[in-house]
Design a protein around this motif. Structure first.
Motif, short mmCIF file in Angstrom:
data_model
loop_
_atom_site.label_atom_id
_atom_site.label_comp_id
_atom_site.label_asym_id
_atom_site.label_seq_id
_atom_site.Cartn_x
_atom_site.Cartn_y
_atom_site.Cartn_z
N TYR A 174 -20.56 -15.90 -0.38
CA TYR A 174 -21.07 -15.59 -1.71
C TYR A 174 -21.45 -16.86 -2.46
N ALA A 175 -20.62 -17.90 -2.30
CA ALA A 175 -20.92 -19.18 -2.95
C ALA A 175 -22.21 -19.77 -2.39
N ALA A 176 -22.41 -19.64 -1.08
CA ALA A 176 -23.65 -20.14 -0.46
C ALA A 176 -24.85 -19.37 -0.98
N LEU A 177 -24.70 -18.05 -1.17
CA LEU A 177 -25.77 -17.24 -1.72
C LEU A 177 -26.10 -17.68 -3.15
N ALA A 178 -25.05 -17.97 -3.92
CA ALA A 178 -25.25 -18.43 -5.30
C ALA A 178 -25.96 -19.78 -5.32
N ALA A 179 -25.61 -20.66 -4.38
CA ALA A 179 -26.26 -21.97 -4.31
C ALA A 179 -27.74 -21.83 -3.99
N GLU A 180 -28.07 -20.89 -3.13
CA GLU A 180 -29.47 -20.64 -2.80
C GLU A 180 -30.22 -20.09 -4.01
N ALA A 181 -29.57 -19.17 -4.74
CA ALA A 181 -30.19 -18.61 -5.93
C ALA A 181 -30.40 -19.67 -7.00
N ALA A 182 -29.51 -20.65 -7.05
CA ALA A 182 -29.58 -21.69 -8.09
C ALA A 182 -30.79 -22.60 -7.92
N LYS A 183 -31.49 -22.51 -6.80
CA LYS A 183 -32.70 -23.29 -6.60
C LYS A 183 -33.92 -22.63 -7.27
N ASN A 184 -33.72 -21.41 -7.77
CA ASN A 184 -34.81 -20.68 -8.41
C ASN A 184 -35.01 -21.19 -9.84
N PRO A 185 -36.23 -21.55 -10.23
CA PRO A 185 -36.48 -22.07 -11.59
C PRO A 185 -36.09 -21.10 -12.70
N GLN A 186 -36.22 -19.79 -12.46
CA GLN A 186 -35.84 -18.81 -13.48
C GLN A 186 -34.35 -18.87 -13.76
N LEU A 187 -33.57 -18.96 -12.69
CA LEU A 187 -32.12 -19.06 -12.88
C LEU A 187 -31.76 -20.37 -13.57
N GLN A 188 -32.41 -21.44 -13.17
CA GLN A 188 -32.13 -22.74 -13.79
C GLN A 188 -32.42 -22.72 -15.28
N GLU A 189 -33.52 -22.08 -15.67
CA GLU A 189 -33.87 -22.01 -17.09
C GLU A 189 -32.86 -21.18 -17.86
N ALA A 190 -32.44 -20.04 -17.26
CA ALA A 190 -31.47 -19.18 -17.93
C ALA A 190 -30.12 -19.88 -18.08
N MET A 191 -29.68 -20.58 -17.04
CA MET A 191 -28.41 -21.29 -17.12
C MET A 191 -28.49 -22.46 -18.09
N ALA A 192 -29.64 -23.11 -18.17
CA ALA A 192 -29.80 -24.20 -19.14
C ALA A 192 -29.64 -23.66 -20.55
N SER A 193 -30.19 -22.49 -20.80
CA SER A 193 -30.06 -21.88 -22.13
C SER A 193 -28.61 -21.51 -22.43
N GLU A 194 -27.92 -20.94 -21.45
CA GLU A 194 -26.52 -20.55 -21.65
C GLU A 194 -25.64 -21.77 -21.85
N LEU A 195 -25.85 -22.81 -21.06
CA LEU A 195 -25.06 -24.04 -21.20
C LEU A 195 -25.31 -24.69 -22.56
N ALA A 196 -26.55 -24.66 -23.02
CA ALA A 196 -26.87 -25.23 -24.32
C ALA A 196 -26.12 -24.48 -25.42
N THR A 197 -26.06 -23.17 -25.30
CA THR A 197 -25.33 -22.36 -26.28
C THR A 197 -23.86 -22.72 -26.30
N GLN A 198 -23.27 -22.88 -25.11
CA GLN A 198 -21.84 -23.20 -25.03
C GLN A 198 -21.55 -24.61 -25.54
N ILE A 199 -22.43 -25.56 -25.23
CA ILE A 199 -22.23 -26.93 -25.71
C ILE A 199 -22.33 -26.99 -27.22
N THR A 200 -23.29 -26.27 -27.77
CA THR A 200 -23.44 -26.23 -29.23
C THR A 200 -22.20 -25.65 -29.89
N ALA A 201 -21.64 -24.60 -29.28
CA ALA A 201 -20.43 -23.99 -29.84
C ALA A 201 -19.24 -24.94 -29.75
N LEU A 202 -19.10 -25.63 -28.64
CA LEU A 202 -18.00 -26.59 -28.50
C LEU A 202 -18.15 -27.74 -29.48
#
Length: 284
Positions: free
Chosen positions: A36-64
């Protein structure tokens, strides 16, 4: 009688193969935490996922940062930093590691929950926020990142999900996948041993693989509608992440089915050639 026995063995082989292919794929890519971790790593190469995670991480950093007395521009500096982070080569491995907590929640229930959150599915993003590239780019902000910072994947109303709900599958998955593969091989050999003409038996086994591969493709199309309904239990950027994860899993299963179709085609052609050569030899 030999014909009926061979036909019966062939039917059982086909059914077992229809179980073995998806069961083995699921064990390798979903039930197994490493898979499952390997599948997630493969999915993480997708630009759509990268953009969505960048947005989520930005939200969490701003909150912290707000908790520490800083005001950061979520759409400016922070968003640019997180976008650069998710686009770098190290992100897929860290995303895979973060997804392990989600896997443990569903398959083992070994993840600690906060009160009132027992029925929500989480992914741990704390390792990402502690990444050196994020800290260096953001400067010397005294952000206190906890050991675990979970982001809910599902909304509270997704009552169908329970911690450890798939624990039984984690226990029996390896047994089912291995057993189905072994039994498929045994009944395929019985089919060959019982058939009067080995060439036709080989061709029939090839047809079995072709049938299973085609049925698998059709099954995925039907199942995707139910998966999309389940994805409606996700919200925000996490929905995009879930969509990409499902698309990656679907592409992986399609690859397995394509290999099954290719093997079936080769075996069917080989069986026909054996039959033709056998017929020519008998006619000489």
């Amino acid at each position: 009688m030999r014909f009926l026995a061979a036909l019966l063995f062939w039917l059982v082989t086909t059914v077992l193969l229809a179980v073995a292919i998806p069961a083995t794929w699921a064990q390798q890519n979903v039930v197994s935490e490493d898979g499952y971790a390997a599948l997630a790593a493969e999915a993480a190469k997708n630009p759509q996922l990268q953009e969505a995670m960048a947005s989520e991480l930005a939200t969490q950093i701003t909150a912290l940062a707000a908790d520490s007395g800083y005001e950061l521009n979520n759409t400016g500096l922070v968003r640019g930093v997180t976008a650069a982070y998710t686009a770098n080569a190290g992100f897929p491995d860290q995303f895979a590691q973060a997804n392990r907590i989600a896997h443990r929640w569903m398959f083992t229930d070994s993840v600690r929950h906060d009160a009132g959150d027992e029925n929500r599915w989480f992914v741990d993003i704390a390792p990402m926020l502690r990444d050196d590239s994020l800290r260096q780019t953001l400067g010397n902000l005294n952000l206190d990142v906890p050991d675990t910072l979970t982001v809910p994947i599902t909304v509270p109303e997704s009552s169908a999900l329970r911690p450890g709900q798939l624990r039984t599958l984690a226990t029996w998955g390896p047994i089912i996948s291995i057993g189905a593969c072994v039994l498929t091989g045994i009944f395929a050999l019985l089919t060959l041993a019982t058939a009067r003409q080995r060439g036709k038996a080989l061709a029939a086994l090839g047809v079995s693989a072709l049938l299973v591969g085609a049925a698998g493709w059709a099954g995925i199309e039907v199942a995707r509608r139910y998966v999309d309904d389940a994805l409606n239990n996700t919200t925000g950027d996490v929905r995009t992440v879930a969509d990409v994860m499902v698309d990656t899993a679907e592409a992986s299963l399609h690859h397995w089915l394509n290999l099954t179709l290719a093997a079936g085609g080769v075996l069917a052609i080989f069986g026909v050639l054996v039959s033709v050569l056998g017929g020519l030899r008998r006619s000489v």
